[in-house]
Design a protein around this motif. Structure first.
Motif, short mmCIF file in Angstrom:
data_model
loop_
_atom_site.label_atom_id
_atom_site.label_comp_id
_atom_site.label_asym_id
_atom_site.label_seq_id
_atom_site.Cartn_x
_atom_site.Cartn_y
_atom_site.Cartn_z
N PRO A 42 -43.37 33.65 62.61
CA PRO A 42 -42.33 33.92 61.20
C PRO A 42 -41.19 32.59 62.18
CG PRO A 42 -42.20 36.08 62.58
CD PRO A 42 -42.78 34.95 63.13
N MET A 43 -40.91 32.17 60.40
CA MET A 43 -40.32 30.78 60.90
C MET A 43 -39.04 31.09 61.40
SD MET A 43 -40.87 28.50 57.12
CE MET A 43 -40.57 27.27 57.01
N HIS A 44 -38.20 30.46 61.90
CA HIS A 44 -37.31 30.71 62.46
C HIS A 44 -35.78 29.23 62.15
CE1 HIS A 44 -38.53 33.59 65.32
NE2 HIS A 44 -39.53 32.68 66.10
N LEU A 45 -35.29 29.63 61.63
CA LEU A 45 -34.47 29.33 60.38
C LEU A 45 -33.10 29.40 60.63
CD1 LEU A 45 -35.42 29.75 57.09
CD2 LEU A 45 -35.99 28.10 58.36
N VAL A 46 -31.96 28.59 61.27
CA VAL A 46 -31.11 27.59 61.79
C VAL A 46 -30.06 26.96 60.15
CG1 VAL A 46 -29.10 27.19 63.10
CG2 VAL A 46 -31.24 28.01 63.86
N SER A 47 -28.61 28.36 59.89
CA SER A 47 -28.25 27.39 59.07
C SER A 47 -27.03 27.52 59.05
CB SER A 47 -28.13 28.65 57.75
OG SER A 47 -27.14 28.45 56.73
N ASP A 48 -26.24 26.32 58.67
CA ASP A 48 -24.79 25.80 59.22
C ASP A 48 -23.58 26.38 58.12
OD1 ASP A 48 -25.50 24.73 56.57
OD2 ASP A 48 -24.27 22.35 57.61
N THR A 49 -24.18 28.01 57.64
CA THR A 49 -23.27 28.48 57.00
C THR A 49 -23.34 29.61 56.69
OG1 THR A 49 -22.34 28.59 54.86
CG2 THR A 49 -24.41 28.65 54.71
N ASN A 50 -22.36 30.96 56.20
CA ASN A 50 -22.32 32.41 56.78
C ASN A 50 -23.44 32.86 56.04
OD1 ASN A 50 -19.90 32.50 57.80
ND2 ASN A 50 -18.67 32.34 56.09
N LEU A 51 -24.41 33.67 56.42
CA LEU A 51 -25.09 34.07 55.79
C LEU A 51 -25.20 35.73 55.10
CD1 LEU A 51 -27.98 34.23 58.54
CD2 LEU A 51 -27.45 32.83 56.74
N LYS A 52 -25.31 36.26 54.18
CA LYS A 52 -24.94 37.87 53.96
C LYS A 52 -26.42 38.40 53.67
CE LYS A 52 -23.74 39.76 49.47
NZ LYS A 52 -23.49 39.72 47.93
N GLY A 53 -26.44 38.99 55.15
CA GLY A 53 -27.97 40.06 55.27
C GLY A 53 -28.75 38.72 55.54
N GLN A 54 -29.89 39.22 55.29
CA GLN A 54 -31.32 38.49 56.14
C GLN A 54 -31.52 36.92 55.93
OE1 GLN A 54 -34.82 40.28 56.76
NE2 GLN A 54 -35.52 38.72 58.41
N ASN A 55 -31.78 37.04 55.00
CA ASN A 55 -31.91 35.44 54.13
C ASN A 55 -31.57 35.23 52.76
OD1 ASN A 55 -33.51 37.64 52.31
ND2 ASN A 55 -35.20 37.00 52.00
N THR A 56 -30.18 36.21 53.03
CA THR A 56 -29.20 35.15 51.35
C THR A 56 -27.82 34.37 52.31
OG1 THR A 56 -29.58 37.63 50.29
CG2 THR A 56 -27.55 36.07 50.11
N ILE A 57 -27.38 33.06 51.50
CA ILE A 57 -26.54 32.14 52.14
C ILE A 57 -25.92 32.30 51.02
CG2 ILE A 57 -26.12 29.63 52.40
CD1 ILE A 57 -29.46 30.15 53.79
N SER A 58 -24.35 32.77 51.33
CA SER A 58 -23.57 33.27 50.94
C SER A 58 -23.27 31.21 50.94
CB SER A 58 -22.56 33.85 50.90
OG SER A 58 -21.13 34.48 50.55
#
Length: 130
Positions: free
Chosen positions: A20-36
């Motif tokens: 699976p793609m391993h993703l890193v985000s510089d913001t808060n997450l709301k659930g597994q694949n939702t960015i708030s």
């Protein structure tokens, strides 16, 4: 900024095991694949740490739950543009610019990204104007 690390479940197009793609985000997450995203909008970076590059899947965009045809999209596109969100991928980093939300309703954009035989969905959910 909270550094959020998340993995997205993969949907493979073959019977082979694909990582699976391993993703890193510089913001808060709301659930597994939702960015708030705050109502003010902003710029968000998403990095894929285990593939050298990825891109947007063709015809896989919804805006506020409705299918959205991205103008001038191609089968392998590094750029995505909706009425309030613009995203571009350069190698393994996606930069997303979200315009301020001027309405009193939460809005969402959902799209699929791929690194070949591996696919993942991302949803950007923007808070309503206060």
């Amino acid at each position: 900024t909270l550094l959020a690390v998340f993995s997205l479940l993969a949907i493979t197009t073959s019977c082979e095991k694909t990582e699976p793609m391993h993703l890193v985000s510089d913001t808060n997450l709301k659930g597994q694949n939702t960015i708030s995203v705050p109502a003010e909008g902003g710029t968000i970076h998403v990095t894929c740490t285990n593939y050298e590059s990825f891109w947007f899947s063709q015809n896989s965009v919804t805006v506020d739950g409705q299918p959205f045809k991205v103008p001038n999209s191609t089968a392998i596109s590094p750029v995505l543009s909706t009425p309030w969100l613009k995203a571009a991928v350069k190698k393994n980093v996606m930069t997303v610019v979200v315009e301020p939300n001027t309405i009193s309703k939460v809005r969402t954009t959902r799209f699929e990204i791929t690194a070949g035989d591996i696919f993942a969905w991302l949803t950007f959910e923007q808070e309503a104007k206060k």
